[in-house]
Write an enzyme that holds these catalytic residues in place. Structure first.
Site, mmCIF file in Angstrom:
data_model
loop_
_atom_site.group_PDB
_atom_site.id
_atom_site.type_symbol
_atom_site.label_atom_id
_atom_site.label_comp_id
_atom_site.label_asym_id
_atom_site.label_seq_id
_atom_site.Cartn_x
_atom_site.Cartn_y
_atom_site.Cartn_z
ATOM 1 N N LYS A 19 0.841 -1.201 0.000
ATOM 2 C CA LYS A 19 0.000 0.000 0.000
ATOM 3 C C LYS A 19 0.875 1.249 0.000
ATOM 4 O O LYS A 19 2.084 1.181 0.246
ATOM 5 C CB LYS A 19 -0.913 -0.001 1.228
ATOM 6 C CG LYS A 19 -0.167 0.034 2.557
ATOM 7 C CD LYS A 19 -1.123 0.022 3.733
ATOM 8 C CE LYS A 19 -0.341 0.077 5.052
ATOM 9 N NZ LYS A 19 -1.232 0.194 6.217
ATOM 10 N N TYR A 24 15.155 31.550 3.304
ATOM 11 C CA TYR A 24 13.977 32.306 3.735
ATOM 12 C C TYR A 24 14.045 32.646 5.223
ATOM 13 O O TYR A 24 14.438 31.817 6.050
ATOM 14 C CB TYR A 24 12.707 31.495 3.486
ATOM 15 C CG TYR A 24 12.305 31.399 2.038
ATOM 16 C CD1 TYR A 24 11.876 32.528 1.337
ATOM 17 C CD2 TYR A 24 12.328 30.178 1.376
ATOM 18 C CE1 TYR A 24 11.495 32.438 0.008
ATOM 19 C CE2 TYR A 24 11.947 30.074 0.049
ATOM 20 C CZ TYR A 24 11.532 31.207 -0.632
ATOM 21 O OH TYR A 24 11.155 31.105 -1.948
#
Length: 371
Positions: free
Chosen positions: A40, A267
């Site tokens: 999965k 940033y």
């Protein structure tokens, strides 16, 4: 999502490691026990179809997925072995699942009653694995009365419904304290006792159960995280199977510059150099699954641990280098580099999470390269 094939950032997947880990688990099985490979979530970020085929080659008897579409994708890839959907699905999809020969986890009578009508109309039969909630609190029947009612309904409508399996999921199989595990195991035995006819598959063993509780009940192991070479407990309990991690995450330096003392990087200007420094830029960021909070973590370059400085950007991050390196120099985020290693667990520990999440976070923009 577009795959970044023209950018030298990549996840390297060792299918030989997958095969080794599956073969190791198979060697531990008792007579009559089978192994389903849990693929999965894109095989925990490793790539569902290539991993499934490698697991099958190594001896896996079937597969577990979370959603219908994953099961259909396996069928469309040519896989004909049993496929079990572990997640909850709407009864309106019962016919779709039956037509694709997908088995499904069921934990409510409501699903069975609605699905039976639709299956009868389309002359289809759906394979059911009865989910038992023994203490996980997620899905499944919690008491013998509700379970018996469901079993009776399936028997009454056997032309549309087939009870192929019964299972539970342990929440603390990877814990040093076995008390809750044992409580769940006892509850499982109590609930399974309701079944007069035992189905083909009785299963409770996930990776952690198979590793540390080898005398588990049942005839099926659902091999998940250990198939990818990772310890289910993180680093709380040692694993002695010599599992081989299957994934490495690599990139390269695309910019190298010398900055003077007092230069701010990234940033928010959260990092400022205290002296003249070499700074490298690496083309992978949080859009690729490399979490923004990895600022301050270290990656490997030329066998040297190099700190991520400044905030991780969407597509890039910067590192402080010990010297000037050539453009194109390999950067290892997870894996081995010149004798040094960064593990997925190292990354998880720094990010205050689990290695499952680190693996699953690697987005499709990062190409998977198989070897």
């Amino acid at each position: 999502m577009v795959i970044g094939r023209h950018r030298n950032t990549r996840a390297i997947i060792s299918l030989e490691a997958i095969k080794h880990n599956v073969a190791t688990q198979i060697s531990k099985l008792k007579d009559g026990q089978s192994l389903f490979a849990v693929v999965k979530a894109n095989a925990y970020g490793h790539g569902m179809i290539p991993v499934a085929k490698a697991a099958k080659e190594a001896g896996a008897n079937g597969f577990c997925v979370a959603i219908i579409d994953e099961g259909i994708a396996l069928r469309e890839s040519g896989i004909k072995d049993p496929i079990l959907i572990l997640g909850v699905n709407p009864a309106s999809e019962a016919v779709c699942m039956a037509k694709h020969d997908l088995s499904v986890a069921v934990g409510t009578l409501e699903f069975l009653t609605e699905a039976q009508k639709l299956l009868q109309e389309e002359k289809q039969r759906l394979k059911i694995h009865l989910a038992l909630d023994t203490g996980m609190g997620r899905i499944g029947f919690r008491n013998t009365e509700d379970l018996k009612e469901a079993v009776d309904f399936i028997e009454k409508h056997s032309d549309q419904l087939k009870c192929e399996g019964v299972f539970t999921h342990f929440s603390t199989a990877d814990s040093k304290d076995p008390a809750y595990f044992e409580k769940q195991s006892q509850k499982f035995d109590e609930l399974v006792g309701v079944l007069k006819k035992k189905p083909k598959y009785i299963h409770q063993a996930n990776s952690a159960t198979a590793l540390w509780h080898p005398n588990f009940e049942g005839n099926l192991v659902r091999m998940g995280i250990s198939m990818y070479g990772l310890n289910p407990s993180g680093d709380m309990i040692d694993e002695t199977w010599n599992l081989e991690p299957a994934l490495s995450l690599e990139s390269e330096l695309v910019a190298v510059k010398e900055v003077e003392a007092g230069s701010s990087i990234g940033y928010g200007a959260t990092y400022t150099s205290s002296q003249s420094e070499w700074i490298g830029t690496v083309p992978i960021g949080y859009a690729d699954g490399w979490l923004r909070r990895m600022q301050g973590f270290k990656v490997l370059i030329d066998g040297q641990y190099c700190e991520i400085v400044g905030r991780v950007c969407m597509d890039q991050f910067m590192v402080r280098l010990p010297k000037k390196y050539d453009l194109g120099t390999k950067v290892t985020l997870i894996g081995e580099n010149n004798g040094k290693v960064i593990t997925a667990q190292d990354v998880a520990n720094y990010a205050d999470t689990i290695h499952y999440e680190i693996m699953c976070n690697i987005t499709e923009r990062v190409p998977r390269i198989y070897k």
